[in-house]
Design a protein around this motif. Sequence first.
Motif, short mmCIF file in Angstrom:
data_model
loop_
_atom_site.label_atom_id
_atom_site.label_comp_id
_atom_site.label_asym_id
_atom_site.label_seq_id
_atom_site.Cartn_x
_atom_site.Cartn_y
_atom_site.Cartn_z
N ARG A 22 0.84 -1.20 0.00
CA ARG A 22 0.00 0.00 0.00
C ARG A 22 0.87 1.25 0.00
NH1 ARG A 22 -0.55 2.02 5.26
NH2 ARG A 22 0.31 0.67 6.89
N GLN A 23 0.31 2.33 -0.43
CA GLN A 23 0.99 3.62 -0.49
C GLN A 23 1.02 4.25 0.91
OE1 GLN A 23 2.24 5.38 -3.32
NE2 GLN A 23 3.07 6.75 -1.75
N LEU A 24 2.22 4.69 1.33
CA LEU A 24 2.35 5.35 2.62
C LEU A 24 1.77 6.76 2.54
CD1 LEU A 24 5.99 4.36 3.66
CD2 LEU A 24 3.85 3.31 4.42
N SER A 25 1.33 7.27 3.66
CA SER A 25 0.80 8.62 3.71
C SER A 25 1.93 9.63 3.53
CB SER A 25 0.11 8.88 5.05
OG SER A 25 1.05 8.88 6.10
N GLU A 26 1.56 10.82 3.07
CA GLU A 26 2.55 11.88 2.84
C GLU A 26 3.27 12.24 4.12
OE1 GLU A 26 4.64 14.47 0.31
OE2 GLU A 26 3.19 12.89 -0.15
N THR A 27 2.55 12.28 5.24
CA THR A 27 3.17 12.62 6.52
C THR A 27 4.20 11.58 6.92
OG1 THR A 27 1.15 13.74 7.27
CG2 THR A 27 2.72 13.05 8.96
N LEU A 28 3.88 10.31 6.77
CA LEU A 28 4.82 9.25 7.13
C LEU A 28 6.03 9.25 6.21
CD1 LEU A 28 5.38 6.95 9.04
CD2 LEU A 28 4.10 5.42 7.54
N ILE A 29 5.81 9.53 4.93
CA ILE A 29 6.92 9.63 3.99
C ILE A 29 7.88 10.73 4.41
CG2 ILE A 29 7.54 10.25 1.63
CD1 ILE A 29 4.97 8.85 0.71
N ASN A 30 7.33 11.87 4.80
CA ASN A 30 8.17 13.00 5.22
C ASN A 30 8.92 12.67 6.52
OD1 ASN A 30 7.51 14.63 3.07
ND2 ASN A 30 5.83 15.66 4.12
N GLN A 31 8.26 11.94 7.43
CA GLN A 31 8.93 11.58 8.68
C GLN A 31 10.08 10.60 8.43
OE1 GLN A 31 5.80 10.19 11.25
NE2 GLN A 31 5.18 12.27 11.84
N ILE A 32 9.90 9.69 7.49
CA ILE A 32 10.99 8.77 7.13
C ILE A 32 12.15 9.55 6.52
CG2 ILE A 32 11.65 6.90 5.59
CD1 ILE A 32 8.80 5.79 5.93
N ALA A 33 11.81 10.49 5.62
CA ALA A 33 12.86 11.32 5.01
C ALA A 33 13.55 12.17 6.05
CB ALA A 33 12.25 12.20 3.91
#
Length: 606
Positions: A4-15
């Motif tokens: 599944r596609q991760l949420s934009e917020t979670l993507i930013n937190q990983i980055a």
Amino acid sequence: MAIRQLSETLINQIAAGEVIERPASAAKELIENALDAGATRIEIATAGGGKALLRVSDNGSGMEATDLELAVRRHCTSKISETLEDIRTLGFRGEALPSIGSVARLNIASRRRDSAGGHEIAVAGGKIVHIRPAAANPGTIVEVRDLFFATPARLKFLKSEKAEAGAITEIVKRMAIAFPAVRFVLSGSDRTTLEFPATGDDHLARMAQVLGKEFRDNAILLDAVREDISLTGFAGVPTFNRGNSAHQYAFVNGRPVQDKLILSAIRGAYAETIPSGRYPVAVLSITLDPALVDVNVHPAKSDVRFRDPGLVRGLIVGAIREALARDGSRAATTGASDMLRAFRPGFQPHAQRPQAPWSAETSPFRPYPPAAGFSERPQASFDRLSMPTARAELQPSPQPGAPEPAASAETTGRYPLGAARAQIHANYIVAQTEDGLVIVDQHAAHERLVFEAMRKALHSKRLASQVLLIPEIIDLPEEDCDRLMQHAAELSELGLAIERFGPGAIAVRETPAMLGEVDAHGLIRQLADEIAEWDTASGLSAKLEYVAATMACHGSVRSGRRLRPEEMNALLREMEVTPGSGQCNHGRPTYIELKLSDIERLFGRS
């Protein structure tokens, strides 16, 4: 398990975990943005080591409302377009602000110079809270509060507030050195205010602000070019060193970096001149075509990759060694300061000090009786004190003739190290210069002279080698064999003769005679690893120089040996013309200079 596609917020937190490791990482990204915006004044304020508050204010170009909204989105940037081949800005990823906004409370207020008013945007935990008009001066103010409140686990890995505040200070210092035309101010409730006024094009003045005024007096100018790669900066004299490598600064096209190749090259350039456990002070700036260096190696942008690492390493080592040979033999000015401090702590009034009865036997300034093994006639040169050696190719070259024993005032002023006046404790030569005095460690000084003569012999002709009765066969990967054979001629000049022995083996037929019994397997594997990493086989040369340094130490004039005036003066004259004579092979200073003004201060005459 379904993908599944991760949420934009979670993507930013990983980055954010890659880009923003600690408050200092956020400070670095925000300062880089300010510099890219053309700021000439940058003010940084912190609280709680940057965890509670980090504010960066600048007078740069500023942003419009539409720019603010895009700035907090990932991969939105004004600094590159379609290629990574020509990066000329500090930032280019478009990840810093969205990464900070995803793990902290971010507020940005900005105004362009040609705009009637400014705008403000607030982001908390990756979500935009508001964007609205705001009163603002031309430029941008970025305020970060409660860093990592959205990722509490990261807070556990941060250091103390003092340590995090110190890391931010180090970032500001590196940026200040790189951009002397910009005024930096670092303040906050958790620190003493630190200010670096702009110095324009005077880079050395900015370095003195950051590294201390002593660096200006002990720095040697670097300016070298090799195949369109230029190196500028300043390197400290070897005796001006520190206990860690924190005072080594490197910049590539104006970008502060902490690259292993550059730090290794600095260490190699100062080999045999710095004591073990001590580090030189240096500021290096490398300028080259952006297409020849990859700055997109790590999200923090502190590492770079050069297209030709061997060329860059060779440029750094060659430039520093040439500078040290030209101007590195002088003693650090800190030696005189240390001497003055040594006089003061234990000082007692004359009436309170126990006095020993004076006699010719107890006086340290004694007449010079004939030294054992020396004739009464003046020596023609100081090479009589040189180390006897079994190999003709390592004999020191003839030295210039010694001056007359009676040194005149003209002699004192004509030579940088002056004229010998006394020998104390059978080890230290006291010489009078035109404006002070010099104290020389005779063993350390002569050790350096012998080593430099041996080093010159090492590089002037092919070294003697010993032929192995049975060649050593070393199995290696085929690519290592290929790299070694590319350097076979260079290794042969150093006395190591190798041949290819099938696709995956090297035959060692001769080894350097200086090394005695050699572990050929270990030596070849070490050289193969070095060539694979740096594309150079300097390790063997370093081993030979280490042996030469050891031989020089044992072959130089020993402590406790009495020298006649002509011998002492001959030693001083040879030091003046020998590269690196300001320190011995182990990096200790060979002499300390005390100016007349320093002596007068000791006696309260100035």
